[in-house]
Scaffold this active site. Structure first.
Site, PDB file in Angstrom:
ATOM      1  N   GLY A  46      46.742  32.448  39.368  1.00 49.04           N
ATOM      2  CA  GLY A  46      46.391  33.341  38.271  1.00 49.04           C
ATOM      3  C   GLY A  46      44.950  33.777  38.428  1.00 49.04           C
ATOM      4  N   GLN A  51      36.651  36.600  35.612  1.00 52.93           N
ATOM      5  CA  GLN A  51      36.339  35.835  36.827  1.00 52.93           C
ATOM      6  C   GLN A  51      35.817  36.723  37.952  1.00 52.93           C
ATOM      7  OE1 GLN A  51      40.330  33.642  36.728  1.00 52.93           O
ATOM      8  NE2 GLN A  51      38.970  32.084  37.574  1.00 52.93           N
ATOM      9  N   CYS A  94      40.631  25.503  38.681  1.00 59.31           N
ATOM     10  CA  CYS A  94      40.204  26.863  38.351  1.00 59.31           C
ATOM     11  C   CYS A  94      39.359  27.393  39.489  1.00 59.31           C
ATOM     12  CB  CYS A  94      39.390  26.853  37.051  1.00 59.31           C
ATOM     13  SG  CYS A  94      38.857  28.490  36.532  1.00 59.31           S
ATOM     14  N   LEU A  95      39.616  28.639  39.870  1.00 59.41           N
ATOM     15  CA  LEU A  95      38.845  29.246  40.956  1.00 59.41           C
ATOM     16  C   LEU A  95      37.366  29.373  40.585  1.00 59.41           C
ATOM     17  CD1 LEU A  95      41.440  31.992  41.913  1.00 59.41           C
ATOM     18  CD2 LEU A  95      40.885  29.934  43.250  1.00 59.41           C
ATOM     19  N   HIS A 136      45.986  29.245  30.469  1.00 56.58           N
ATOM     20  CA  HIS A 136      44.701  29.095  31.177  1.00 56.58           C
ATOM     21  C   HIS A 136      44.015  30.463  31.338  1.00 56.58           C
ATOM     22  CE1 HIS A 136      42.295  27.283  34.685  1.00 56.58           C
ATOM     23  NE2 HIS A 136      42.137  28.573  34.866  1.00 56.58           N
ATOM     24  N   GLU A 137      44.802  31.486  31.698  1.00 53.34           N
ATOM     25  CA  GLU A 137      44.213  32.830  31.899  1.00 53.34           C
ATOM     26  C   GLU A 137      43.782  33.452  30.571  1.00 53.34           C
ATOM     27  OE1 GLU A 137      43.478  33.167  34.774  1.00 53.34           O
ATOM     28  OE2 GLU A 137      44.982  31.890  35.717  1.00 53.34           O
ATOM     29  N   HIS A 140      40.519  32.235  29.524  1.00 50.65           N
ATOM     30  CA  HIS A 140      39.389  32.897  30.196  1.00 50.65           C
ATOM     31  C   HIS A 140      38.932  34.133  29.412  1.00 50.65           C
ATOM     32  CE1 HIS A 140      38.573  30.894  34.014  1.00 50.65           C
ATOM     33  NE2 HIS A 140      39.856  30.856  34.349  1.00 50.65           N
TER      34      HIS A 140
HETATM   35  O1  GNR Z   1      44.967  28.662  41.003  1.00 42.03           O
HETATM   36  C1  GNR Z   1      44.980  28.106  39.902  1.00 42.03           C
HETATM   37  N1  GNR Z   1      45.726  26.993  39.718  1.00 42.03           N
HETATM   38  C2  GNR Z   1      45.953  26.412  38.492  1.00 42.03           C
HETATM   39  C3  GNR Z   1      46.523  25.150  38.464  1.00 42.03           C
HETATM   40  C4  GNR Z   1      46.797  24.531  37.269  1.00 42.03           C
HETATM   41  C5  GNR Z   1      46.526  25.174  36.080  1.00 42.03           C
HETATM   42  C6  GNR Z   1      45.958  26.440  36.083  1.00 42.03           C
HETATM   43  C7  GNR Z   1      45.673  27.054  37.279  1.00 42.03           C
HETATM   44  S1  GNR Z   1      44.993  28.650  37.297  1.00 42.03           S
HETATM   45  C8  GNR Z   1      44.127  28.623  38.794  1.00 42.03           C
HETATM   46  C9  GNR Z   1      43.528  29.986  39.113  1.00 42.03           C
HETATM   47  C10 GNR Z   1      42.483  30.301  38.075  1.00 42.03           C
HETATM   48  O2  GNR Z   1      41.402  29.789  38.019  1.00 42.03           O
HETATM   49  N2  GNR Z   1      42.820  31.163  37.164  1.00 42.03           N
HETATM   50  O3  GNR Z   1      41.954  31.462  36.174  1.00 42.03           O
HETATM   51 NI    NI Z   2      40.714  29.728  35.921  1.00 41.76          NI
END
Ligand code: GNR
Ligand code: NI
Length: 170
Positions: A46, A51, A94-95, A136-137, A140
């Site tokens: 995601g 980001q 998270c990236l 999660h997104e 953000h």
């Molecule tokens: O790549 C991602 N893996 C992930 C694993 C578990 C829960 C959420 C994520 S999202 C993350 C990519 C990211 O940072 N998206 O904002």
């Molecule tokens: Ni993230």
């Protein structure tokens, strides 16, 4: 399409509340395409526009398994309209918090309303990894990172490691 650099915590844009898009026009559709390409290049499941330094309510997700056909979903102005009472624990990363992982508790299923890449209103009901990723997104877009659900001690430990790693590679 373009692969864009991903911001790392504690960048101030990651803490901002992102602005809704007025409509999904050609500009927003291009942003979505660039985000999909950037997500794949970074091997993420995601990505949220903040980001890549764009404080707009746009996210992309793709939770397809290795060997399966890619299935990117592009969402503008996503809103959680329902979430299950039942919660589950998932190891999140998270990236923007590279190489750090921690367990986060969230609703197991959600229903999300959004505008697709053609500006059509849609709803998606998700469980499993897709439900976790959508939450999660959307976090953000509200300036929230998964580390914000952890104790102050764990959060600071992770954020210090990220800063140290960033300095070492700068
Ligand atoms: O790549 C991602 N893996 C992930 C694993 C578990 C829960 C959420 C994520 S999202 C993350 C990519 C990211 O940072 N998206 O904002
Ligand atoms: Ni993230």
């Amino acid at each position: 399409m373009a692969v864009l650099p991903i911001l790392v915590a504690p960048h101030p844009v990651l803490k901002q509340k992102a602005k809704p898009v007025a409509a999904v026009d050609a500009r927003v559709a291009k942003l979505m395409d660039d985000m999909v390409e950037t997500m794949y290049a970074a091997k993420g499941i995601g990505l949220a526009a903040p980001q890549i330094g764009r404080s707009e309510r746009v996210i992309v997700v793709d939770v397809h398994e290795k060997g399966e056909t890619p299935n990117p979903i592009r969402l503008a102005n996503p809103e959680i309209v329902w979430s299950s009472e039942e919660k589950g624990i998932c190891e999140e990363g998270c990236l923007s918090v590279p190489e750090q992982y921690a367990e986060v508790t969230r609703p197991l299923s959600v229903r999300v309303r959004y505008l697709d890449e053609k500006n059509e209103p849609r709803e998606i009901e998700a469980d499993g990894m897709l439900a976790t990723c959508l939450q999660h997104e959307i976090d953000h877009l509200n300036g929230v990172l998964f580390v914000d659900y952890l104790s102050l001690l764990k959060r600071n430990m992770i954020l210090r490691k990220v800063q140290k790693q960033q300095k070492a590679s700068a």
